[in-house]
Design a protein around this motif. Structure first.
Motif, mmCIF file in Angstrom:
data_model
loop_
_atom_site.group_PDB
_atom_site.id
_atom_site.type_symbol
_atom_site.label_atom_id
_atom_site.label_comp_id
_atom_site.label_asym_id
_atom_site.label_seq_id
_atom_site.Cartn_x
_atom_site.Cartn_y
_atom_site.Cartn_z
ATOM 1 N N ASN A 1 0.867 -1.173 0.000
ATOM 2 C CA ASN A 1 0.000 0.000 0.000
ATOM 3 C C ASN A 1 0.901 1.220 0.000
ATOM 4 N N LYS A 2 0.846 2.000 -1.070
ATOM 5 C CA LYS A 2 1.793 3.111 -1.176
ATOM 6 C C LYS A 2 1.214 4.225 -2.041
ATOM 7 N N LEU A 3 1.404 5.447 -1.584
ATOM 8 C CA LEU A 3 0.994 6.598 -2.391
ATOM 9 C C LEU A 3 2.130 6.863 -3.374
ATOM 10 N N ILE A 4 1.893 6.556 -4.649
ATOM 11 C CA ILE A 4 2.978 6.589 -5.634
ATOM 12 C C ILE A 4 3.204 7.975 -6.223
ATOM 13 N N SER A 5 2.114 8.646 -6.540
ATOM 14 C CA SER A 5 2.284 9.963 -7.157
ATOM 15 C C SER A 5 1.108 10.872 -6.840
ATOM 16 N N VAL A 6 1.396 12.167 -6.909
ATOM 17 C CA VAL A 6 0.334 13.164 -6.733
ATOM 18 C C VAL A 6 0.565 14.252 -7.769
ATOM 19 N N GLU B 1 -2.155 8.596 -7.075
ATOM 20 C CA GLU B 1 -2.085 7.209 -7.526
ATOM 21 C C GLU B 1 -1.628 6.367 -6.345
ATOM 22 N N LEU B 2 -2.431 5.394 -5.994
ATOM 23 C CA LEU B 2 -2.125 4.561 -4.837
ATOM 24 C C LEU B 2 -2.007 3.111 -5.272
ATOM 25 N N SER B 3 -0.896 2.488 -4.894
ATOM 26 C CA SER B 3 -0.807 1.056 -5.215
ATOM 27 C C SER B 3 -1.290 0.288 -3.989
ATOM 28 N N THR B 4 -2.030 -0.769 -4.244
ATOM 29 C CA THR B 4 -2.548 -1.569 -3.127
ATOM 30 C C THR B 4 -2.830 -3.005 -3.576
ATOM 31 N N PRO B 5 -2.516 -3.955 -2.721
ATOM 32 C CA PRO B 5 -2.818 -5.353 -3.073
ATOM 33 C C PRO B 5 -4.327 -5.582 -3.228
ATOM 34 N N ALA B 6 -5.125 -4.698 -2.604
ATOM 35 C CA ALA B 6 -6.586 -4.872 -2.677
ATOM 36 C C ALA B 6 -7.077 -4.844 -4.125
ATOM 37 N N LEU B 7 -6.264 -4.226 -5.004
ATOM 38 C CA LEU B 7 -6.678 -4.125 -6.407
ATOM 39 C C LEU B 7 -6.114 -5.280 -7.244
ATOM 40 N N CYS B 8 -5.333 -6.156 -6.632
ATOM 41 C CA CYS B 8 -4.732 -7.263 -7.378
ATOM 42 C C CYS B 8 -5.709 -8.422 -7.464
#
Ligand code: MAN
Length: 524
Positions: free
Chosen positions: A489-494, A505-512
């Motif tokens: 879970n990481k905030l990648i860009s703003v 843009e947030l990366s998260t395993p919840a979307l995998c």
């Protein structure tokens, strides 16, 4: 659109062009393949043995006019393989890579748009067929992405378990809290009744301490009423209920501070008691009352509003305060005196509006009882409110959409930060998003979570935060958070694509979710 005459010319060039570009293999005899630029899935809409009906049904034309480099159909469907229609669509087969549809206006425009070069069959631009190369790269990318989905999905499954567990916990806790809440409401009501009763008892007991003024008889009502007031006041002064009023009892009341020096001296007390150390009721009414009454009237001046009292230069102190001051000044000298002046000012502020009354024991007990009952009621009220707030918080959580399998639930309350050249951004899941300048200053509210706004079939790919701080001359700040699959879970860009409208843009395993993978590679 070109004229039919021009068209004939183009047909000749077309024919020559076809000879020149026979590498493309779409030549059938002397003509371009009528189905050139048509995706295989639409082949059946172009039957060669019949007139062609424009795909929007607007016109029927001989089949020979399909791909004759003249636009007949309003929807451009008769020219799938030429640039004659400005609104047509050309299909690149792109064998070895992903097929694509490009605007037919890009056909033969000297720019290679299809990786197989099929869009430039008549221009002098040499297009390299690099579909296989691109296909291999895309395949590697796709494999990497698929691996990420597999890895992320393992975490997603854990998040689902956690989310469901959380939901169960919330349900259990809510049931418990609802029961607690009912009980606490009852306790609160009970405490309220006790408080009201105690306050009523206190009110009745305090009646007799109401400023004497209110109890003064009308001037012409004669001695009897006046006596009653004197009698009442006697009782008030006789704080130990001994049946006599003593010098000491008078010394506790500022009313008798004749010279206003802050203390009631023995002489002053004796003056009001007609030089007796103590007097009984009868003598009090007959002799002492006449001395006391004018000073009581003065005391009534103390009930005036504070500002009026100030104007008149009046100052109230308790006997104890006055005594303390006299003592400390005399023992400590000049410095102490200056300090006192300051302290005195502070005490002035603290002085109550009403004179400091010393109540009889019974009344004091009722006052204490009322204060205690009020405290208990306030405690019960706070406890009930706290539980009710907790109930509402849980109800809100249970109503919130945490994804089809509760996979986003464990993220609730988690905050992520991202720093760019100018700002530090913070995103709290299902909470608030904010921006803080690196050079300092306070947080700027970018909005609170409102809803999921992903496209149909992928609703959980975007979150909307809105109703942030209003931009000067612009909209209230808002954020669209795009979620992508990632193992953490990481905030990648703003970014701020439009003023005061932010994109995160947030990366998260919840979307995998392997089920979400719609972007598949066809034509490989
Ligand atoms: C601040 C920041 C910016 C925003 C401007 C608008 O400087 O919030 O992101 O564009 O205000 O005035």
């Amino acid at each position: 659109m070109k004229s039919r005459m021009n068209n004939l010319l183009v047909c000749c060039v077309f024919f020559l062009g076809i000879q020149f570009h026979d590498r493309l293999g779409h030549v059938a005899g002397s003509q371009i393949d009528r189905l050139y630029g048509v995706p295989a899935s639409k082949n059946s809409l172009y039957p060669p043995d019949r007139d062609f009906e424009c795909l929007d049904g607007s016109l029927r034309i001989p089949f020979t006019r399909v791909n004759d480099d003249y636009c007949d159909c309003a929807d451009g469907s008769d020219e799938p393989g030429t640039s004659a229609c400005s609104n047509g669509s050309f299909y690149c087969k792109n064998s070895g890579h992903k097929s694509a549809n490009i605007p037919s206006a890009w056909v033969n425009d000297r720019i290679c748009d299809c990786c197989d070069g099929s869009d430039e069959y008549l221009s002098d631009t040499e297009c390299k067929d690099n579909c296989h190369e691109l296909g291999r790269e895309a395949l590697l990318e796709a494999q990497k992405a698929a691996k990420l989905v597999v890895e992320g999905n393992k975490i997603r499954l854990e998040m689902i378990v956690k989310g469901k567990q959380l939901k169960n916990n919330h349900h259990t806790r809510l049931t418990m809290l609802r029961a607690d809440s009912e009980e606490m409401e009852l306790t609160k009501k009970e405490k309220e009744i006790i408080k009201n009763q105690a306050e009523e008892r206190e009110r009745i007991a305090l009646e007799k301490y109401k400023p004497i003024q209110q109890e003064q008889p009308p001037i012409d009502e004669g001695e009897e009423v006046q006596e009653f007031a004197a009698e009442d006041y006697f009782k008030l002064l006789d704080s130990d209920n001994s049946g006599t009023v003593t010098v000491i009892e008078l010394q506790t009341r500022v009313t008798f501070d004749k010279d206003r020096d802050g203390a009631v001296s023995e002489e002053e007390a004796l003056y009001f008691l007609n030089n007796n150390p103590e007097i009984a009721l009868e003598e009090f009414v007959e002799n002492a009352w006449a001395n006391i009454k004018p000073f009581l009237m003065m005391e009534q001046g103390m009930f005036k509003p504070a500002d009026q009292a100030e104007e008149e230069g009046e100052h109230e102190e308790t006997h104890e305060e006055a005594h303390e001051e006299t003592h400390e000044v005399s023992s400590d000298g000049q410095d102490r005196n200056e300090e006192e002046t300051l302290d005195h000012g502070e005490e002035d502020e603290k002085l109550p509006d009403e004179p400091d009354i010393i109540y009889d024991e019974e009344t004091q007990a009722l006052i204490d009882e009322a204060a205690h009952a009020k405290e208990r009621y306030q405690e019960a009220e706070k406890a009930a409110t706290d539980v009710l707030n907790e109930v509402r918080r849980l109800e809100e959580k249970l109503e919130r959409d945490y994804g089809p399998e509760e996979e986003f639930s464990s993220l609730d309350g988690e905050c992520f930060e991202h720093t760019d050249l100018e700002y530090i951004y913070s995103l709290c899941m299902f909470g608030r998003a904010s921006q803080r300048s690196k050079s300092g200053g306070s947080d700027v509210n970018l909005g609170h979570f409102h809803e999921w706004v992903g496209p149909e079939g992928n609703k959980y790919a975007k979150m909307k935060y809105d109703r942030g701080l209003t931009c000067w001359n612009g909209p209230a700040r808002s954020v669209i958070v795009s979620l992508i699959c990632g193992t953490e879970n990481k905030l990648i860009s703003v970014s701020e694509p439009s003023r005061c409208e932010y994109a995160m843009e947030l990366s998260t395993p919840a979307l995998c979710n392997p089920g979400y993978e719609s972007d598949t590679h066809d034509e490989l």
